[in-house]
Design a protein around this motif. Structure first.
Motif, PDB file in Angstrom:
ATOM      1  N   ALA A 491       0.818  -1.217   0.000  1.00 50.67           N
ATOM      2  CA  ALA A 491       0.000   0.000   0.000  1.00 50.67           C
ATOM      3  C   ALA A 491       0.848   1.262   0.000  1.00 50.67           C
ATOM      4  CB  ALA A 491      -0.937   0.006   1.208  1.00 50.67           C
ATOM      5  N   SER A 534      -6.614   4.216   6.661  1.00 46.75           N
ATOM      6  CA  SER A 534      -7.035   2.993   5.973  1.00 46.75           C
ATOM      7  C   SER A 534      -8.237   3.206   5.066  1.00 46.75           C
ATOM      8  CB  SER A 534      -7.338   1.893   6.999  1.00 46.75           C
ATOM      9  OG  SER A 534      -6.160   1.507   7.681  1.00 46.75           O
ATOM     10  N   LEU A 537      -7.197   2.578   1.521  1.00 42.25           N
ATOM     11  CA  LEU A 537      -6.757   1.269   1.035  1.00 42.25           C
ATOM     12  C   LEU A 537      -7.549   0.740  -0.156  1.00 42.25           C
ATOM     13  CD1 LEU A 537      -5.778  -0.694   4.285  1.00 42.25           C
ATOM     14  CD2 LEU A 537      -4.277   0.186   2.498  1.00 42.25           C
ATOM     15  N   SER A 541      -4.732  -0.086  -2.756  1.00 44.31           N
ATOM     16  CA  SER A 541      -4.284  -1.481  -2.718  1.00 44.31           C
ATOM     17  C   SER A 541      -5.466  -2.380  -2.353  1.00 44.31           C
ATOM     18  CB  SER A 541      -3.153  -1.645  -1.697  1.00 44.31           C
ATOM     19  OG  SER A 541      -2.461  -2.844  -1.899  1.00 44.31           O
ATOM     20  N   ARG A 655      -1.242   6.985  -2.411  1.00 49.68           N
ATOM     21  CA  ARG A 655      -0.298   6.153  -1.661  1.00 49.68           C
ATOM     22  C   ARG A 655       0.696   7.023  -0.894  1.00 49.68           C
ATOM     23  NH1 ARG A 655       1.369   0.892  -5.388  1.00 49.68           N
ATOM     24  NH2 ARG A 655      -0.566  -0.262  -5.049  1.00 49.68           N
ATOM     25  N   TYR A 658      -1.078   8.214   2.075  1.00 53.71           N
ATOM     26  CA  TYR A 658      -1.204   7.140   3.060  1.00 53.71           C
ATOM     27  C   TYR A 658       0.068   7.045   3.913  1.00 53.71           C
ATOM     28  CZ  TYR A 658      -1.862   2.340   4.838  1.00 53.71           C
ATOM     29  OH  TYR A 658      -1.998   1.220   5.637  1.00 53.71           O
TER      30      TYR A 658
END
Length: 682
Positions: A491, A534, A537, A541, A655, A658
């Protein structure tokens, strides 16, 4: 006169700490007082032995703020002979290194020793013959508390260790610390896995994958020291800032000889002065380039068309062209390194000459064969048939000569892909070329085709999800006869060529049989923060399990809409500085100059990534592109939309976001003037 009360458990443990420190000092003094004058044959031996002694002295340093032991195990019975000798009910103190008294009896047991393993794995369900597990709490270097678990007492309920939780959450200033006192059972299984097999650890933010990889190196050096002393170990990180952040972990565990590098360091055959655009870097990093290079290297071989005449004294020895061709084809079929075949060819030709000499009644020996191999005619024939290849010049020609590239990329790269990697303005020489990082990897591949790359015993590669297939091959060459520990999080892949799956990555690495382990329990990032991050996500991913944080920290997440972004970011930094620990201000790379100016105008001292935080300087201004692998007690994140927009595509941008969202250990403040990405919208 002792000030310790023998009736007070804490006083007794403090006494054992004092005695252990005294024993460690004595061990160090014994090494310092060694006289090597009469035990070395020459100055070379003396220098080698002195270096070993100096390293041993460093390893025996007593770090005042690092606890000498952090736990105690009281066995119900004497451990098995293969673990340790001892009487029934023997007690062991578990620490970072082994310490013994003047008689050689252990006072502290190395955490890596088999007898220490139950400290990490024993439980109420599986006590592993442990009656009592004791954890110690420290303030600075002083032992101030202890906490007991009676693993075989049915009346005592299993509880979460408060000392363990406090150690995990302890604010940090300076580089990364070891986690030797807080290793969890699932982490310990990976740490203690064998040397012969490779391991890939998929772990989300805060799961401790980096620490697990470093502690695995320390364990392997303990369990296989002689072998790894011969073959070597290497830790590979994504950038110099990251390596600086982790560089003190292994020395703190007594391991001083582990080298650290980036992939760029490994392939530094040329000076990198250029930068590829994303499409060119993707093609250059594709595994198909390995075959293009192999074809290009092998294309230099040409079949002999003329016989070879070798003159020795008054005799002439003739090797016909067809026999020379047989020798060349045999070397090609063996598929050995190009340079090795180049070196073998004159010896093969010389052997053919010696056969004729023997048939004529002569009795040549190896010296004659070597002389024939150095014969001018033989050398000229070898140069014509199997000429030397310079790897950098080869790659230069591939990137500058469309016809040469087309000839060797036929059926591998499309015409458009070939056009993408060709230089618009060909360089005149290797020295004047503006090589890119991807070009250096190609040269490394070509170099290995010519001469085998030296293999180490074990390589750890962190943030591995960002490597291209060709970079994986470059790393794989460094452990072709050894093993690897691969660490990463799919991720957090933020390069255009980021790997899509670990199976694919491990295949390029040459470790297709590696065991893939997944860490899903988070110990560092608060539950509220990781749950917020999250939300991204499914977009970045799909199918990857979110991290389940064991830490619930109410108030750890604060998302603020702003009308004056710079002012609000400065205010958030001031608030964070009121807390203990390190602070990271993370922002899109393009925002760094403006924020630096705002911080200076506000009188806030700040550091750049890689500069070590201190109690006086705890704030670091971090470009989002360098945030990966780092962590701070408190993070202020500036303008998430700008972080996303700073990348070539939305998925890579999300990403990157994240990564930025998950650098906080205690608290995260998000400041935004623009709309948040839809995945994070309230």
């Amino acid at each position: 006169m002792s000030t310790h009360d023998p009736e007070d458990p804490l006083s007794r443990e403090r006494a054992h700490l004092s005695e252990s420190r005294a024993a460690l000092r004595a061990m160090r003094e014994d090494v310092e007082n060694l006289d090597i004058k009469d035990v070395t044959a020459n100055w070379v031996n003396a220098a080698v032995l002195q270096r070993q002694i100096d390293d041993r002295i460093k390893a025996l340093a007593d770090l005042s703020h690092t606890p000498l032991f952090f736990g105690r195990l009281d066995y119900l019975h004497a451990p098995g002979a293969e673990l340790a000798e001892g009487a029934e009910g023997e007690r062991f103190y578990i620490g970072r290194r082994h310490v013994h008294d003047a008689e050689g009896d252990p006072m502290v047991i190395d955490w890596r020793a088999p007898v220490s393993q139950p400290f990490y794995r024993a439980s109420k369900k599986d006590p592993q013959d442990i009656g009592l597990r004791r954890r110690f709490g420290y303030t600075g270097g002083d032992l101030t508390a202890y906490e007991d678990e009676h693993l075989t007492d049915p009346a005592e309920a299993a509880t979460t260790s408060k000392l363990l939780q406090a150690e995990i959450e302890r604010p940090r200033v300076g580089p990364m610390r070891d986690i030797v006192a807080t290793i969890q059972p699932e982490q310990d299984e990976i740490v203690r896995s064998g040397l012969t097999g490779s391991v890939c650890v998929q772990g989300g933010p805060g799961t401790g994958k980096t620490a697990v990889g470093l502690h695995r190196v320390a364990y392997l050096l303990y369990a296989h020291r002689d072998r790894l002393a011969r073959t070597g170990t290497l830790v590979i990180g994504p950038n110099a800032s990251f390596l600086h952040y982790i560089e003190q972990v292994l020395p703190a565990l007594g391991e001083l000889d582990v080298k650290q590098a980036t992939v760029d360091d490994l392939v530094a055959h040329v000076e990198v002065k250029g930068v590829d655009d994303a499409p060119a870097a993707i093609v250059k990093g594709d595994a198909r380039m390995a075959e293009v290079l192999r074809r290009a290297v092998r294309s230099h071989v040409s079949m002999p068309t003329e016989p070879l005449m070798v003159v020795r004294g008054s005799r002439r020895w003739r090797i016909p062209a067809y026999e020379l061709e047989e020798i060349v084809r045999e070397l090609q079929e063996r598929d050995i390194r190009y340079g090795a075949a180049h070196d073998a060819l004159p010896q093969r030709i010389a052997h053919a000459v010696l056969v004729r000499m023997e048939q004529a009644g002569e009795a040549p020996d190896d010296r004659v064969q070597d002389a024939v191999a150095r014969n001018t005619a033989v050398k000229a024939a070898v140069k014509a048939v199997w000429p030397p290849v310079d790897p950098a010049k080869l790659v230069l020609r591939l990137l500058a000569d469309p016809d040469f590239l087309a000839a060797h990329a036929d059926g591998l790269l499309t015409a458009e892909e070939q056009k993408t990697i060709l230089w618009a303005k060909p360089a005149r020489s290797v020295k004047s070329a503006k090589w890119s990082a991807a070009d250096a990897v190609l040269i490394d591949e070509a170099n290995d085709l010519v001469a085998r790359t030296h293999s180490l015993g074990h390589v750890v590669i962190d943030e591995a999800q960002d490597l291209s297939p060709m970079q994986y091959r470059a790393v794989g060459r460094r452990c072709s006869t050894g093993s690897a520990t691969v660490l990463g999080d799919l991720a957090q892949g933020t390069t255009p060529w980021a790997t899509a799956s670990w199976d694919e990555a491990l295949r390029h690495l040459g470790k297709a049989d590696a065991v893939v382990e997944e860490l899903t329990a988070g110990f560092r990032v608060p539950r509220e923060v990781i749950a917020y991050a999250s939300r991204l996500l499914p977009a970045i991913s799909p199918g990857l399990a979110p991290v389940e944080s064991v830490r619930e920290t109410p108030g750890s997440l604060d998302v603020r809409a702003s009308t004056d972004l710079d002012a609000d970011v400065i205010a958030a930094c001031r608030e964070s500085l009121e807390h203990e620990g390190s602070i990271g201000l993370i922002a899109a790379d393009a925002r760094i100059p403006a924020l630096a100016e705002a911080l200076m105008a506000a009188g806030l001292v700040f550091l750049a990534p890689g500069e070590e935080t201190t109690t006086e300087s705890r704030l670091t201004l971090v470009p989002a592109s360098l945030a990966k692998g780092l962590e701070y007690d408190y993070v202020v994140l500036d303008e998430p939309a700008a972080v996303v927009d700073g990348e070539p595509d939305e998925r890579t941008g999300l990403r990157r976001l994240y990564v930025a969202l998950t650098r906080a250990v205690s608290g995260l403040t998000v400041c935004h003037a623009a709309a948040l990405p839809e995945q994070l919208a309230p």
